[in-house]
Motif scaffolding. Structure first.
Motif, PDB file in Angstrom:
ATOM      1  N   MET A  53       9.886  56.597  63.132  1.00  0.00           N
ATOM      2  CA  MET A  53      10.465  58.196  63.711  1.00  0.00           C
ATOM      3  C   MET A  53       9.404  59.436  63.461  1.00  0.00           C
ATOM      4  O   MET A  53       9.121  60.064  62.266  1.00  0.00           O
ATOM      5  CB  MET A  53      11.211  58.508  63.504  1.00  0.00           C
ATOM      6  N   LYS A  54       9.218  59.974  64.859  1.00  0.00           N
ATOM      7  CA  LYS A  54       8.686  61.057  64.827  1.00  0.00           C
ATOM      8  C   LYS A  54       9.723  62.416  64.088  1.00  0.00           C
ATOM      9  O   LYS A  54      10.353  62.812  64.877  1.00  0.00           O
ATOM     10  CB  LYS A  54       7.761  61.370  65.545  1.00  0.00           C
ATOM     11  N   ARG A  55       8.629  63.718  63.397  1.00  0.00           N
ATOM     12  CA  ARG A  55       9.644  64.752  63.204  1.00  0.00           C
ATOM     13  C   ARG A  55       9.605  65.845  64.313  1.00  0.00           C
ATOM     14  O   ARG A  55       8.463  65.421  64.605  1.00  0.00           O
ATOM     15  CB  ARG A  55       9.211  64.793  61.912  1.00  0.00           C
ATOM     16  N   VAL A  56      10.543  66.140  64.928  1.00  0.00           N
ATOM     17  CA  VAL A  56       9.966  67.692  65.752  1.00  0.00           C
ATOM     18  C   VAL A  56       9.557  69.131  65.012  1.00  0.00           C
ATOM     19  O   VAL A  56      10.130  69.101  64.062  1.00  0.00           O
ATOM     20  CB  VAL A  56      11.835  67.356  66.488  1.00  0.00           C
TER      21      VAL A  56
ATOM     22  N   VAL B  10      21.818  68.244  49.464  1.00  0.00           N
ATOM     23  CA  VAL B  10      21.759  66.064  50.534  1.00  0.00           C
ATOM     24  C   VAL B  10      21.300  66.846  52.131  1.00  0.00           C
ATOM     25  O   VAL B  10      20.970  65.819  52.855  1.00  0.00           O
ATOM     26  CB  VAL B  10      22.820  65.421  50.436  1.00  0.00           C
ATOM     27  N   LEU B  11      22.289  67.205  52.796  1.00  0.00           N
ATOM     28  CA  LEU B  11      22.349  67.549  54.480  1.00  0.00           C
ATOM     29  C   LEU B  11      20.784  68.229  55.217  1.00  0.00           C
ATOM     30  O   LEU B  11      20.037  67.910  55.441  1.00  0.00           O
ATOM     31  CB  LEU B  11      23.373  68.643  54.485  1.00  0.00           C
ATOM     32  N   LEU B  12      20.287  69.147  53.951  1.00  0.00           N
ATOM     33  CA  LEU B  12      18.612  69.781  53.826  1.00  0.00           C
ATOM     34  C   LEU B  12      17.945  68.144  54.168  1.00  0.00           C
ATOM     35  O   LEU B  12      17.314  68.321  54.630  1.00  0.00           O
ATOM     36  CB  LEU B  12      18.692  70.889  52.895  1.00  0.00           C
ATOM     37  N   ASP B  13      17.528  67.747  52.410  1.00  0.00           N
ATOM     38  CA  ASP B  13      16.639  66.530  52.443  1.00  0.00           C
ATOM     39  C   ASP B  13      16.429  66.111  53.539  1.00  0.00           C
ATOM     40  O   ASP B  13      15.589  65.293  54.464  1.00  0.00           O
ATOM     41  CB  ASP B  13      17.347  65.782  51.490  1.00  0.00           C
ATOM     42  N   MET B  14      18.421  64.992  54.242  1.00  0.00           N
ATOM     43  CA  MET B  14      18.447  64.594  55.768  1.00  0.00           C
ATOM     44  C   MET B  14      17.606  65.336  56.794  1.00  0.00           C
ATOM     45  O   MET B  14      16.622  64.689  57.887  1.00  0.00           O
ATOM     46  CB  MET B  14      19.637  64.472  55.761  1.00  0.00           C
ATOM     47  N   TRP B  15      17.996  66.430  56.769  1.00  0.00           N
ATOM     48  CA  TRP B  15      17.409  67.324  57.846  1.00  0.00           C
ATOM     49  C   TRP B  15      15.764  67.616  58.052  1.00  0.00           C
ATOM     50  O   TRP B  15      15.070  67.476  59.140  1.00  0.00           O
ATOM     51  CB  TRP B  15      18.068  69.233  58.452  1.00  0.00           C
ATOM     52  N   ARG B  16      15.347  67.439  56.749  1.00  0.00           N
ATOM     53  CA  ARG B  16      13.744  67.860  57.025  1.00  0.00           C
ATOM     54  C   ARG B  16      13.229  66.301  56.777  1.00  0.00           C
ATOM     55  O   ARG B  16      11.616  66.402  57.004  1.00  0.00           O
ATOM     56  CB  ARG B  16      13.375  67.463  55.027  1.00  0.00           C
ATOM     57  N   ARG B  17      13.525  65.371  56.718  1.00  0.00           N
ATOM     58  CA  ARG B  17      13.279  64.189  57.057  1.00  0.00           C
ATOM     59  C   ARG B  17      13.691  63.921  59.281  1.00  0.00           C
ATOM     60  O   ARG B  17      12.620  63.411  59.546  1.00  0.00           O
ATOM     61  CB  ARG B  17      14.026  62.554  56.954  1.00  0.00           C
ATOM     62  N   LYS B  18      13.999  64.570  59.786  1.00  0.00           N
ATOM     63  CA  LYS B  18      14.535  64.693  60.882  1.00  0.00           C
ATOM     64  C   LYS B  18      12.920  66.206  61.720  1.00  0.00           C
ATOM     65  O   LYS B  18      12.675  65.889  62.715  1.00  0.00           O
ATOM     66  CB  LYS B  18      15.194  64.567  61.428  1.00  0.00           C
ATOM     67  N   ILE B  19      13.248  67.122  61.134  1.00  0.00           N
ATOM     68  CA  ILE B  19      12.163  68.633  61.371  1.00  0.00           C
ATOM     69  C   ILE B  19      11.441  68.821  60.293  1.00  0.00           C
ATOM     70  O   ILE B  19      11.544  69.383  59.252  1.00  0.00           O
ATOM     71  CB  ILE B  19      13.897  69.322  61.927  1.00  0.00           C
ATOM     72  N   LYS B  20      10.379  69.199  61.162  1.00  0.00           N
ATOM     73  CA  LYS B  20       8.882  69.866  60.350  1.00  0.00           C
ATOM     74  C   LYS B  20       9.313  71.916  59.962  1.00  0.00           C
ATOM     75  O   LYS B  20       8.621  71.581  58.832  1.00  0.00           O
ATOM     76  CB  LYS B  20       8.168  70.051  61.735  1.00  0.00           C
ATOM     77  N   ASP B  21       9.907  72.073  61.124  1.00  0.00           N
ATOM     78  CA  ASP B  21      10.375  72.857  60.668  1.00  0.00           C
ATOM     79  C   ASP B  21      10.760  74.252  59.353  1.00  0.00           C
ATOM     80  O   ASP B  21      11.662  73.026  59.050  1.00  0.00           O
ATOM     81  CB  ASP B  21      11.073  74.124  61.975  1.00  0.00           C
ATOM     82  N   GLY B  22      10.300  74.489  58.692  1.00  0.00           N
ATOM     83  CA  GLY B  22      11.196  75.475  57.677  1.00  0.00           C
ATOM     84  C   GLY B  22      12.398  76.116  57.097  1.00  0.00           C
ATOM     85  O   GLY B  22      12.756  75.645  56.665  1.00  0.00           O
TER      86      GLY B  22
END
Length: 165
Positions: free
Chosen positions: A1-4, A153-165
């Protein structure tokens, strides 16, 4: 899966901000506070762009109230954010994240999803039962789900999908 990535740059686009303002105002255009922003949309879009680029977006404390939802016969605690800038920022974030969220979503997740809903789910279940593909069906609802989600936990999940800080 590519991160956006580059979602923040998308959110800082003036046309994208105007679209978010219009979406946030749907169903509320008769209210004075919404009308004031819609009438001078260019000024407020520019102001939001400057806030986003400077990184100094400050959300207001939200009001909460308890209502009785007649459709499902239960009490709900509703959080009501201010229209400007809070609701518009929410729309900016959700509109930018929508393609990322939808990409990995199960087809039959129907709650709060555009062009999906109870009617769509009901039609699928009826078809599956009629065709003999399904013997059992369960309708589930997790009580107080959003209150129980830990932000870390939610932020960790988002970090796996999104590159932006």
């Amino acid at each position: 899966m590519k991160r956006v990535g580059h979602l923040y740059e998308t959110m800082c686009d003036i046309d994208f901000i105007k679209k978010a303002i219009r979406n946030a105002a749907k169903g509320k255009t008769d209210r004075a506070y919404t009308r004031r922003i819609i009438d001078d949309i260019d000024y407020y879009a520019q102001e939001l762009k400057q806030m986003l680029e400077a990184g100094d977006v400050q959300l207001s404390p939200s009001q909460t109230c308890v209502i009785f939802d007649n459709s499902c016969r239960k009490q709900r605690t509703i959080t009501i954010p201010r229209f400007y800038p809070d609701q518009i920022i929410h729309w900016l974030v959700i509109t930018a994240l929508q393609p990322v969220i939808m990409r990995g979503m199960y087809r039959y997740c129907c709650g709060s999803i555009p062009n999906r809903g109870g009617i769509d789910a009901k039609a699928y279940v009826e078809t599956a039962i009629h065709d003999g593909k399904m013997r059992y069906c369960a309708k589930l609802d997790i009580s107080k789900f959003f209150d129980s989600v830990r932000p870390s936990v939610l932020l960790d999940m988002w970090r796996r999908k999104i590159k932006d800080g």
